[in-house]
Design an enzyme around this catalytic site. Structure first.
Site, PDB file in Angstrom:
ATOM      1  N   LYS A 283       0.833  -1.200   0.000  1.00  0.00           N
ATOM      2  CA  LYS A 283       0.000   0.000   0.000  1.00  0.00           C
ATOM      3  C   LYS A 283       0.874   1.259   0.000  1.00  0.00           C
ATOM      4  CE  LYS A 283      -1.622   1.881   3.856  1.00  0.00           C
ATOM      5  NZ  LYS A 283      -1.529   3.361   3.857  1.00  0.00           N
ATOM      6  N   ASN A 284       1.882   1.269   0.844  1.00  0.00           N
ATOM      7  CA  ASN A 284       2.710   2.460   0.985  1.00  0.00           C
ATOM      8  C   ASN A 284       3.611   2.706  -0.217  1.00  0.00           C
ATOM      9  OD1 ASN A 284       1.616   3.022   3.487  1.00  0.00           O
ATOM     10  ND2 ASN A 284       3.210   1.950   4.614  1.00  0.00           N
TER      11      ASN A 284
ATOM     12  N   CYS B  96      -4.740   8.381   9.245  1.00  0.00           N
ATOM     13  CA  CYS B  96      -4.907   7.961  10.629  1.00  0.00           C
ATOM     14  C   CYS B  96      -4.449   9.060  11.595  1.00  0.00           C
ATOM     15  CB  CYS B  96      -4.117   6.680  10.907  1.00  0.00           C
ATOM     16  SG  CYS B  96      -4.786   5.221  10.084  1.00  0.00           S
TER      17      CYS B  96
ATOM     18  N   ARG C 282       1.322  15.212  11.944  1.00  0.00           N
ATOM     19  CA  ARG C 282       1.899  14.840  10.653  1.00  0.00           C
ATOM     20  C   ARG C 282       1.818  16.046   9.713  1.00  0.00           C
ATOM     21  NH1 ARG C 282      -1.109   9.325   9.066  1.00  0.00           N
ATOM     22  NH2 ARG C 282       0.832   8.776   8.016  1.00  0.00           N
TER      23      ARG C 282
ATOM     24  N   ASP D 132       4.974   1.283  11.911  1.00  0.00           N
ATOM     25  CA  ASP D 132       3.737   0.641  11.462  1.00  0.00           C
ATOM     26  C   ASP D 132       3.552  -0.771  12.029  1.00  0.00           C
ATOM     27  OD1 ASP D 132       2.878   2.802  10.069  1.00  0.00           O
ATOM     28  OD2 ASP D 132       3.210   1.982   8.077  1.00  0.00           O
TER      29      ASP D 132
ATOM     30  N   ARG E 238      -8.370  -0.053   4.919  1.00  0.00           N
ATOM     31  CA  ARG E 238      -7.553   0.930   4.211  1.00  0.00           C
ATOM     32  C   ARG E 238      -6.218   0.310   3.801  1.00  0.00           C
ATOM     33  NH1 ARG E 238      -5.720   5.018   7.491  1.00  0.00           N
ATOM     34  NH2 ARG E 238      -4.638   5.647   5.598  1.00  0.00           N
TER      35      ARG E 238
END
Length: 418
Positions: free
Chosen positions: A22-23, A118, A123, A306, A398
């Site tokens: 995903k990242n 999230c 951030r 993560d 997600r």
């Protein structure tokens, strides 16, 4: 609202395949905005974040075709128009801000809402903005939007105060069409950065040093279409590793790049679990006693933030006491309260958590407070006594593709209920 209902089961056993990252795929999708030719991406996971970014790009006039079954995405940004997407769409994912660098580099201007994602801590996008300004872009912020303008951008030297993954990605994409060379110092070195650099180079860019703290980008006049396969999702791999450890199981995980999960594998082995590497697969055998260990999250190649919540699940039932120090995000212990509902013995003080292993967790009604917290709750529920109901699973979806179905293939009793 959908939820996961997890029943107690024995050790997980069998084989499971990790999806594409995903990242990694989200910035690569944004990089496709740098060319007016068609790009093809393979191993694209059909995740909620992917669909949201797809919709954002379509709102900008970009043609996107996604073959979910074969996990192939084609993107053609022949023209890019001003987005009329609703604020709420952009705010769903952090990666929405990654369109800023490539769009401004190609068209000279972009206006985007502040990003979402999230709520795991502060951030800000100040590192992105400082880098853009160094390249000659003009920034204006008002009413929740950031307007960026800049034509004939110049290569420059940029020092990041923190090795931010998102800022490194955005600045790399903006720099590929700059005039001259751009040097990013104290750059993030995560595998996803390397994967993006590989894709940009396939498009005709000149990016060197990705994977180190110094990245050099030599600007080119234009880029062309390219084809690329996304790297495996190292966080999903770590999640299955944790699930095997918590249930004292024996699981083989396919589609793995061992170098990417080495920090997690080292901690798993420290606990007494056997890790066997075989090409693009690893086997996790946790049939022996699992012992506690300490974790300190750090930028790559350190232990990934993560995986912090997910590995806390292992410590919750491991023998002894483990300590977790979170150095990346200041608000990433929201899952602790939910794990305590299941009987976990965890004490927190600022960015430190001390976890005393208990013999058994208990099933409870809990909720996913963010993506990785939700994964931690699933992992914990697999070894709990009694049934567990996990709410707000849209967070989990997600970043995980069919995690319930994959776990069921390993013997888990988990059901998605609407």
């Amino acid at each position: 609202m959908s939820l996961f209902y997890v029943k107690p089961n024995g050790p997980l056993r069998g084989t499971v395949t990790a999806s594409g990252s995903k990242n990694a795929v989200l910035p690569i999708m944004c990089a496709c905005l740098l060319t007016d030719e068609i790009c093809e991406i393979y191993s694209v996971p059909p995740l909620l974040d992917v669909y949201v970014l797809k919709e954002i790009m379509e709102s900008m006039g970009v043609w996107v075709q996604f073959d979910e079954k074969n996990e192939v995405m084609k993107i053609h940004a022949k023209r890019i128009s001003s987005s009329d997407a609703k604020h709420t769409l952009w705010e769903k994912i952090r990666a929405s801000f990654l369109v800023a660098g490539p769009v401004c580099a190609r068209t000279g201007k972009v206006k985007v809402p502040f990003p979402g994602g999230c709520k795991i801590g502060s951030r800000p996008v100040d590192l992105h903005i400082k880098g853009f300004e160094n390249m000659g872009m003009k920034i204006r912020q008002e009413f929740g939007f950031i307007e960026i303008k800049g034509r004939k951008l110049k290569g420059t030297e940029i020092y990041l105060d923190f090795p931010s993954v998102g800022a490194t990605e955005n600045l790399m994409m903006a720099a590929v069409l700059c005039e001259g060379a751009t040097v990013i110092e104290n750059a993030a070195s995560e595998p996803e950065i390397v994967d993006l650099a590989k894709f940009l180079n396939k498009m005709g860019a000149s990016v060197t040093g990705a994977g180190s703290t110094k990245i050099v980008i030599k600007g080119v006049e234009s880029l062309h279409g390219a084809k690329h396969r996304v790297i495996p999702d190292r966080i999903e791999v770590g999640t299955f590793m944790a699930a095997a450890a918590v249930t004292r199981g024996d699981v083989t995980i396919k589609n793995v790049c061992f170098e990417h999960i080495r920090p997690a594998a080292a901690k798993i082995e420290e606990s007494g679990v056997i890790v066997e590497e075989s090409g693009k697969s690893i086997r996790i055998n946790a049939e022996r006693e699992v012992r506690s260990f300490d974790i300190k999250t750090l930028p790559f190649p350190g232990f990934p933030t993560d995986m912090q919540a997910i590995f806390m699940s292992i410590l919750s039932t491991a023998k002894g006491t483990g300590m977790i120090t979170e150095t990346v995000f200041e608000n990433r212990f929201m899952h602790v309260a939910e794990l305590k509902k299941m009987g976990a013995d965890i004490k927190t003080d600022g960015r430190t958590a001390v976890v005393e292993g208990v013999k058994k967790l208990s099933g409870a009604k809990v909720r996913a407070t963010d993506l990785r917290a939700g994964a931690a709750l699933i992992v914990s529920a697999l070894a709990a006594e009694g049934d567990t109901e996990i709410g707000d699973i849209y967070h989990i979806e997600r970043g995980y593709c069919d995690i319930d179905k994959k776990l069921m293939m390993l013997g888990a009793e988990i059901e998605k209920r609407d």
